[in-house]
Design a protein around this motif. Sequence first.
Motif, PDB file in Angstrom:
ATOM      1  N   ASP A 112      -4.622  -7.924  -3.814  1.00 19.89           N
ATOM      2  CA  ASP A 112      -4.263  -6.740  -3.020  1.00 19.89           C
ATOM      3  C   ASP A 112      -5.071  -6.711  -1.725  1.00 19.89           C
ATOM      4  O   ASP A 112      -4.520  -6.439  -0.655  1.00 19.89           O
ATOM      5  CB  ASP A 112      -4.543  -5.467  -3.829  1.00 19.89           C
ATOM      6  CG  ASP A 112      -3.601  -5.329  -5.017  1.00 19.89           C
ATOM      7  OD1 ASP A 112      -2.563  -6.029  -5.023  1.00 19.89           O
ATOM      8  OD2 ASP A 112      -3.921  -4.551  -5.935  1.00 19.89           O
ATOM      9  N   GLY A 113      -6.372  -6.987  -1.839  1.00 21.46           N
ATOM     10  CA  GLY A 113      -7.209  -6.981  -0.645  1.00 21.46           C
ATOM     11  C   GLY A 113      -6.819  -8.069   0.331  1.00 21.46           C
ATOM     12  O   GLY A 113      -6.807  -7.863   1.552  1.00 21.46           O
ATOM     13  N   ALA A 114      -6.479  -9.259  -0.188  1.00 23.44           N
ATOM     14  CA  ALA A 114      -6.084 -10.367   0.678  1.00 23.44           C
ATOM     15  C   ALA A 114      -4.781 -10.048   1.403  1.00 23.44           C
ATOM     16  O   ALA A 114      -4.609 -10.394   2.574  1.00 23.44           O
ATOM     17  CB  ALA A 114      -5.926 -11.636  -0.153  1.00 23.44           C
ATOM     18  N   ARG A 115      -3.855  -9.362   0.702  1.00 26.27           N
ATOM     19  CA  ARG A 115      -2.597  -8.970   1.366  1.00 26.27           C
ATOM     20  C   ARG A 115      -2.868  -8.028   2.523  1.00 26.27           C
ATOM     21  O   ARG A 115      -2.308  -8.165   3.608  1.00 26.27           O
ATOM     22  CB  ARG A 115      -1.669  -8.293   0.356  1.00 26.27           C
ATOM     23  CG  ARG A 115      -0.946  -9.268  -0.539  1.00 26.27           C
ATOM     24  CD  ARG A 115      -0.087  -8.534  -1.536  1.00 26.27           C
ATOM     25  NE  ARG A 115       0.566  -9.466  -2.429  1.00 26.27           N
ATOM     26  CZ  ARG A 115       0.868  -9.207  -3.683  1.00 26.27           C
ATOM     27  NH1 ARG A 115       0.560  -8.023  -4.209  1.00 26.27           N
ATOM     28  NH2 ARG A 115       1.461 -10.109  -4.439  1.00 26.27           N
ATOM     29  N   ARG A 116      -3.746  -7.039   2.258  1.00 27.61           N
ATOM     30  CA  ARG A 116      -4.057  -6.081   3.329  1.00 27.61           C
ATOM     31  C   ARG A 116      -4.729  -6.782   4.502  1.00 27.61           C
ATOM     32  O   ARG A 116      -4.484  -6.449   5.659  1.00 27.61           O
ATOM     33  CB  ARG A 116      -4.953  -4.967   2.792  1.00 27.61           C
ATOM     34  CG  ARG A 116      -4.224  -3.963   1.924  1.00 27.61           C
ATOM     35  CD  ARG A 116      -5.068  -2.716   1.712  1.00 27.61           C
ATOM     36  NE  ARG A 116      -6.275  -2.997   0.945  1.00 27.61           N
ATOM     37  CZ  ARG A 116      -6.320  -3.024  -0.386  1.00 27.61           C
ATOM     38  NH1 ARG A 116      -5.244  -2.768  -1.087  1.00 27.61           N
ATOM     39  NH2 ARG A 116      -7.454  -3.301  -1.014  1.00 27.61           N
ATOM     40  N   ALA A 117      -5.565  -7.761   4.209  1.00 26.30           N
ATOM     41  CA  ALA A 117      -6.268  -8.468   5.283  1.00 26.30           C
ATOM     42  C   ALA A 117      -5.433  -9.631   5.831  1.00 26.30           C
ATOM     43  O   ALA A 117      -5.870 -10.324   6.748  1.00 26.30           O
ATOM     44  CB  ALA A 117      -7.601  -8.992   4.765  1.00 26.30           C
ATOM     45  N   ARG A 118      -4.248  -9.832   5.229  1.00 25.80           N
ATOM     46  CA  ARG A 118      -3.336 -10.896   5.674  1.00 25.80           C
ATOM     47  C   ARG A 118      -3.998 -12.275   5.617  1.00 25.80           C
ATOM     48  O   ARG A 118      -3.897 -13.071   6.540  1.00 25.80           O
ATOM     49  CB  ARG A 118      -2.815 -10.610   7.077  1.00 25.80           C
ATOM     50  CG  ARG A 118      -2.025  -9.311   7.141  1.00 25.80           C
ATOM     51  CD  ARG A 118      -1.506  -9.040   8.508  1.00 25.80           C
ATOM     52  NE  ARG A 118      -0.770  -7.788   8.535  1.00 25.80           N
ATOM     53  CZ  ARG A 118      -0.234  -7.257   9.620  1.00 25.80           C
ATOM     54  NH1 ARG A 118      -0.357  -7.866  10.784  1.00 25.80           N
ATOM     55  NH2 ARG A 118       0.409  -6.113   9.552  1.00 25.80           N
ATOM     56  N   VAL A 119      -4.714 -12.520   4.563  1.00 27.56           N
ATOM     57  CA  VAL A 119      -5.331 -13.835   4.403  1.00 27.56           C
ATOM     58  C   VAL A 119      -4.881 -14.484   3.097  1.00 27.56           C
ATOM     59  O   VAL A 119      -5.510 -15.400   2.611  1.00 27.56           O
ATOM     60  CB  VAL A 119      -6.881 -13.728   4.408  1.00 27.56           C
ATOM     61  CG1 VAL A 119      -7.387 -13.266   5.747  1.00 27.56           C
ATOM     62  CG2 VAL A 119      -7.373 -12.813   3.288  1.00 27.56           C
ATOM     63  N   GLN A 120      -3.736 -14.013   2.574  1.00 32.91           N
ATOM     64  CA  GLN A 120      -3.345 -14.479   1.251  1.00 32.91           C
ATOM     65  C   GLN A 120      -3.113 -15.992   1.211  1.00 32.91           C
ATOM     66  O   GLN A 120      -3.506 -16.658   0.248  1.00 32.91           O
ATOM     67  CB  GLN A 120      -2.080 -13.755   0.796  1.00 32.91           C
ATOM     68  CG  GLN A 120      -1.761 -14.045  -0.674  1.00 32.91           C
ATOM     69  CD  GLN A 120      -0.539 -13.318  -1.160  1.00 32.91           C
ATOM     70  OE1 GLN A 120       0.142 -12.671  -0.368  1.00 32.91           O
ATOM     71  NE2 GLN A 120      -0.257 -13.421  -2.432  1.00 32.91           N
ATOM     72  N   ALA A 121      -2.461 -16.540   2.251  1.00 33.90           N
ATOM     73  CA  ALA A 121      -2.149 -17.971   2.237  1.00 33.90           C
ATOM     74  C   ALA A 121      -3.429 -18.792   2.132  1.00 33.90           C
ATOM     75  O   ALA A 121      -3.530 -19.747   1.359  1.00 33.90           O
ATOM     76  CB  ALA A 121      -1.377 -18.349   3.498  1.00 33.90           C
ATOM     77  N   LYS A 122      -4.444 -18.375   2.891  1.00 30.23           N
ATOM     78  CA  LYS A 122      -5.709 -19.094   2.885  1.00 30.23           C
ATOM     79  C   LYS A 122      -6.398 -18.960   1.525  1.00 30.23           C
ATOM     80  O   LYS A 122      -7.075 -19.871   1.046  1.00 30.23           O
ATOM     81  CB  LYS A 122      -6.610 -18.516   3.986  1.00 30.23           C
ATOM     82  CG  LYS A 122      -7.881 -19.266   4.216  1.00 30.23           C
ATOM     83  CD  LYS A 122      -8.624 -18.637   5.380  1.00 30.23           C
ATOM     84  CE  LYS A 122      -9.983 -19.289   5.557  1.00 30.23           C
ATOM     85  NZ  LYS A 122     -10.754 -18.647   6.631  1.00 30.23           N
TER      86      LYS A 122
END
Length: 407
Positions: free
Chosen positions: A70-80
């Motif tokens: 959830d945090g990665a989605r909000r920070a838009r770093v999910q792919a990484k």
Amino acid sequence: MNVHHAVEQAARDSYGRLVAYLAARWHDIATVEDALSGAFVAALETWPRTGVPDKPEAWLLTAARRKLIDGARRARVQAKAEPALLAMAEEARRWSRSDEDFPDERLRMMFMCAHPDIDPSMHTPLMLQTVLGIDAARIASAFIVKPSTMGQRLSRAKAKIREERIRFEFPDESELPQRLGAVLEAVYAAYGSGWDDAAGADPRRKGLTGEAVYLGRLLVRFMPDEPEALGLLALMLHCEARLEARRNAAGSYVPLSEQDTALWSRVLIGEAERILSCAAQAGRIGRFQLEAAIQSVHAQRAYTGRTEWEEIALLYEGLVRIAPTISTHIGRAAAVAEARGAESGLALLEAIPAETIASYQPYWALAAHLFKRLRRDEDAHAAYSRAIGLCTDPSVRDFLQRQAGQQ
């Protein structure tokens, strides 16, 4: 066991292991702590309906991983972040279906916390909080600062890690000796925190001495040629040997000089002596070896019936030169008072700068004892009052009150 107790038990048993596991893969300690806090909240909400899972660590790991997603989605770093998340998901599934224990990577995490880009004065506090789950107030007590001050320092350290994107990665072998000192300090501080709660009144410190000894053994296995790692383990084992003698049958505190040596563990004393002997072969004396040597002299009372205080005083002279901490100065004053008289010990005690001991309970307890021996009744009364006021252990407080009443 009800759900709240199950969650508390999981926090005591697994918090440090989960933080270490997640931080080693996510490389962001503050985000990992937030995700794990969310996982424990989710457990409190979910387990009453579904029951406590067979593998609480695997459940909490899965929940924390969802929080990280959830945090990665909000920070838009999910792919990484996707490789780390996938690896965690696979490992959580494997542990939930197998008999394997959850991996213990706390020692690895402690070496990461000693990163050279983090303020060196915060290496040990960071380990104590993130790896061993000790709260800021207890850490502040060990470092003789206000809890609010320590809380702010820890927050700043974590903010720096996040803002400067300091990656939590295990150091090269060549860097390990430089980071070892902070790891030893953290293990020792954890042991000291658990040791101070001998009555077991604080559930947050329950089992902490055992955890510290366990980490000390891991450290010796990991770095078997490091004499200070051996010295620390020997020191803790000597203290553990006297565990049963620290309280009498009624639960009252018994000072070291009055303990029944028949209750001391000869097995642990023997192990500590063998380890200390191995450390001495390296020819590199250090703080923990000297502290263990002091405990070794105390342990000889179990065989000779007497304490060689002059030998202890001399060892403290060496210790003060290597590690001039307040507790070391107070230990030296106590040993000198026994070996050479109360006036000599009191002179050393009174030479300690006043601003460093205002709220340090062991100083006032020793001062009261020495004033009493010197028949300085008013000074003894004032020092006992201060020591009793600063004491957090009810059993030790009762002991001091009895001593004060016998003036």
